[in-house]
Design a protein around this motif. Sequence first.
Motif, PDB file in Angstrom:
ATOM      1  N   UNK A  36      53.419  42.510  39.073  1.00  0.00           N
ATOM      2  CA  UNK A  36      54.643  43.844  38.523  1.00  0.00           C
ATOM      3  C   UNK A  36      53.841  44.816  37.573  1.00  0.00           C
ATOM      4  N   UNK A  37      52.862  44.111  36.782  1.00  0.00           N
ATOM      5  CA  UNK A  37      51.832  45.064  35.784  1.00  0.00           C
ATOM      6  C   UNK A  37      51.007  46.179  36.135  1.00  0.00           C
ATOM      7  N   UNK A  38      50.572  45.642  37.603  1.00  0.00           N
ATOM      8  CA  UNK A  38      49.672  46.068  38.668  1.00  0.00           C
ATOM      9  C   UNK A  38      49.500  47.966  38.292  1.00  0.00           C
ATOM     10  N   UNK A  39      48.723  48.661  38.572  1.00  0.00           N
ATOM     11  CA  UNK A  39      47.838  48.658  37.434  1.00  0.00           C
ATOM     12  C   UNK A  39      47.634  48.971  36.512  1.00  0.00           C
ATOM     13  N   UNK A  40      48.203  49.682  35.513  1.00  0.00           N
ATOM     14  CA  UNK A  40      48.685  50.175  34.822  1.00  0.00           C
ATOM     15  C   UNK A  40      48.757  49.385  33.374  1.00  0.00           C
ATOM     16  N   UNK A  41      48.849  48.115  33.302  1.00  0.00           N
ATOM     17  CA  UNK A  41      49.272  46.885  32.465  1.00  0.00           C
ATOM     18  C   UNK A  41      50.465  46.578  32.211  1.00  0.00           C
ATOM     19  N   UNK A 127      48.389  54.699  44.949  1.00  0.00           N
ATOM     20  CA  UNK A 127      48.889  53.923  46.096  1.00  0.00           C
ATOM     21  C   UNK A 127      47.451  53.344  46.784  1.00  0.00           C
ATOM     22  N   UNK A 128      46.791  54.311  47.118  1.00  0.00           N
ATOM     23  CA  UNK A 128      45.369  53.497  47.626  1.00  0.00           C
ATOM     24  C   UNK A 128      45.457  52.219  46.930  1.00  0.00           C
ATOM     25  N   UNK A 129      45.095  51.528  45.288  1.00  0.00           N
ATOM     26  CA  UNK A 129      45.073  50.825  45.136  1.00  0.00           C
ATOM     27  C   UNK A 129      46.388  49.832  45.277  1.00  0.00           C
ATOM     28  N   UNK A 130      47.300  50.444  45.055  1.00  0.00           N
ATOM     29  CA  UNK A 130      48.498  49.207  45.939  1.00  0.00           C
ATOM     30  C   UNK A 130      48.502  48.971  47.031  1.00  0.00           C
ATOM     31  N   UNK A 131      47.897  49.675  48.561  1.00  0.00           N
ATOM     32  CA  UNK A 131      47.529  49.345  49.617  1.00  0.00           C
ATOM     33  C   UNK A 131      47.240  47.966  49.299  1.00  0.00           C
ATOM     34  N   UNK A 132      45.822  47.855  48.758  1.00  0.00           N
ATOM     35  CA  UNK A 132      45.085  46.404  48.802  1.00  0.00           C
ATOM     36  C   UNK A 132      45.532  45.363  48.242  1.00  0.00           C
ATOM     37  N   UNK A 133      46.457  45.742  47.322  1.00  0.00           N
ATOM     38  CA  UNK A 133      47.645  44.722  46.632  1.00  0.00           C
ATOM     39  C   UNK A 133      48.613  44.339  47.799  1.00  0.00           C
ATOM     40  N   UNK A 134      48.946  45.171  48.136  1.00  0.00           N
ATOM     41  CA  UNK A 134      49.768  44.326  49.418  1.00  0.00           C
ATOM     42  C   UNK A 134      49.612  44.277  50.420  1.00  0.00           C
ATOM     43  N   UNK A 162      45.039  33.047  44.503  1.00  0.00           N
ATOM     44  CA  UNK A 162      43.245  33.281  43.986  1.00  0.00           C
ATOM     45  C   UNK A 162      43.361  34.995  44.984  1.00  0.00           C
ATOM     46  N   UNK A 163      43.128  34.866  45.660  1.00  0.00           N
ATOM     47  CA  UNK A 163      42.920  36.535  46.519  1.00  0.00           C
ATOM     48  C   UNK A 163      44.220  37.319  46.041  1.00  0.00           C
ATOM     49  N   UNK A 164      45.394  37.688  45.664  1.00  0.00           N
ATOM     50  CA  UNK A 164      45.765  38.056  43.992  1.00  0.00           C
ATOM     51  C   UNK A 164      44.589  38.841  43.740  1.00  0.00           C
ATOM     52  N   UNK A 165      44.424  38.173  42.304  1.00  0.00           N
ATOM     53  CA  UNK A 165      43.695  38.863  41.302  1.00  0.00           C
ATOM     54  C   UNK A 165      42.118  39.343  41.710  1.00  0.00           C
ATOM     55  N   UNK A 166      41.710  38.314  42.259  1.00  0.00           N
ATOM     56  CA  UNK A 166      40.507  39.266  43.631  1.00  0.00           C
ATOM     57  C   UNK A 166      40.761  40.470  44.223  1.00  0.00           C
ATOM     58  N   UNK A 167      41.837  40.782  45.016  1.00  0.00           N
ATOM     59  CA  UNK A 167      42.365  41.926  45.374  1.00  0.00           C
ATOM     60  C   UNK A 167      42.814  42.881  43.983  1.00  0.00           C
ATOM     61  N   UNK A 168      43.038  42.985  43.395  1.00  0.00           N
ATOM     62  CA  UNK A 168      43.517  43.831  41.935  1.00  0.00           C
ATOM     63  C   UNK A 168      42.519  44.289  41.283  1.00  0.00           C
ATOM     64  N   UNK A 169      40.993  43.407  41.027  1.00  0.00           N
ATOM     65  CA  UNK A 169      40.025  43.364  39.935  1.00  0.00           C
ATOM     66  C   UNK A 169      39.046  44.381  41.051  1.00  0.00           C
ATOM     67  N   UNK A 171      40.388  46.481  43.571  1.00  0.00           N
ATOM     68  CA  UNK A 171      41.123  48.067  43.286  1.00  0.00           C
ATOM     69  C   UNK A 171      41.253  48.414  42.022  1.00  0.00           C
ATOM     70  N   UNK A 172      41.264  48.231  41.290  1.00  0.00           N
ATOM     71  CA  UNK A 172      40.657  48.960  39.848  1.00  0.00           C
ATOM     72  C   UNK A 172      39.011  48.926  40.078  1.00  0.00           C
ATOM     73  N   UNK A 173      38.484  48.597  40.090  1.00  0.00           N
ATOM     74  CA  UNK A 173      36.930  49.010  40.176  1.00  0.00           C
ATOM     75  C   UNK A 173      36.588  49.986  41.034  1.00  0.00           C
ATOM     76  N   UNK A 174      37.060  49.874  42.553  1.00  0.00           N
ATOM     77  CA  UNK A 174      36.428  50.630  43.669  1.00  0.00           C
ATOM     78  C   UNK A 174      37.399  51.565  43.867  1.00  0.00           C
ATOM     79  N   UNK A 175      38.580  51.790  43.724  1.00  0.00           N
ATOM     80  CA  UNK A 175      39.243  52.903  43.922  1.00  0.00           C
ATOM     81  C   UNK A 175      40.042  53.698  42.587  1.00  0.00           C
ATOM     82  N   UNK A 176      39.019  53.555  41.709  1.00  0.00           N
ATOM     83  CA  UNK A 176      39.626  54.428  40.671  1.00  0.00           C
ATOM     84  C   UNK A 176      40.003  56.211  41.078  1.00  0.00           C
TER      85      UNK A 176
END
Length: 275
Positions: A36-41, A127-134, A162-169, A171-176
């Motif tokens: 819910x708080x991704x990616x701005x926290x 949106x690119x970050x969110x697409x990974x999370x989607x 566990x795939x969800x937090x891995x994908x979120x991390x 996305x933040x690292x690679x698609x900033x």
Amino acid sequence: MFLGRQVGHAAEAAWWAWLGVWPIALVLSAITVAVVCFPEGRALGPGWRRVCVVVVAIGVALSLTSALWPVEYASADISLDHPLQVAGASAATTLWSAVAHPFYAACQVLWVVAVATRWRVSDPVVRRQLSVLVGATGLCAAALLVGLVTRGSPLPGLLLVPVVPLAAGWAIERISLVRVIEAEQSAGRLDGLTPRENEVLQLMAQGLSNAAICERLHLSVKTVEPAISSTFVKLGLPSGAENNRRVLAVAEYLRTSTPSGSGASTPPMTRAPGR
């Protein structure tokens, strides 16, 4: 948790098996809040903050129930005795059957809804970050539904959580925003910006939205938006889509603040003086 289950099965260790079961609802609620708080926290608004509170409250209640009674042993394929012998197992099982699995499904539906809601108000990079999370949340939700329909168990979906937090991390690292716009080319200088405008531009370079910048600087929208607009004007950016102007502005910031010859390294985000 899954290690605890395996050790419990192999060694018939009741406490290991117990450890592998009861935190599931709590972990799922924590991941839901993170999505819910991704990616701005931060949640998008008061309504979503209330949703997070309810999700955490239910998750804590379910985990406490699972810690005291063997309500989830059957769905986890655990045949060992529960290490705690507490009265009221029948009532706890009835409550669990009515709440737990619908809660698991609701959490994963919330993932999709939360991502879709944030998508509507986000810039192209987010949106690119969110697409990974989607992709990650959709995979988990599909596995959960398949498990509930074919086996009457949410286990397949829980195994993929566990795939969800891995994908979120990832996305933040690679698609900033910094990585996306480092290759952009633009002209101009930042010398004419005021300390406030430069500070706002630095936060834009970190991918923060207008609302997030307001919260970070403890300023009102009436203060931040004029600073952003004047920054666009001083950088000579053409009027048009707001998102495109933000990317061009941050590209200019990166171009002028990256030392010569440093390649594609990310510039340090330091706070501007004079705040």
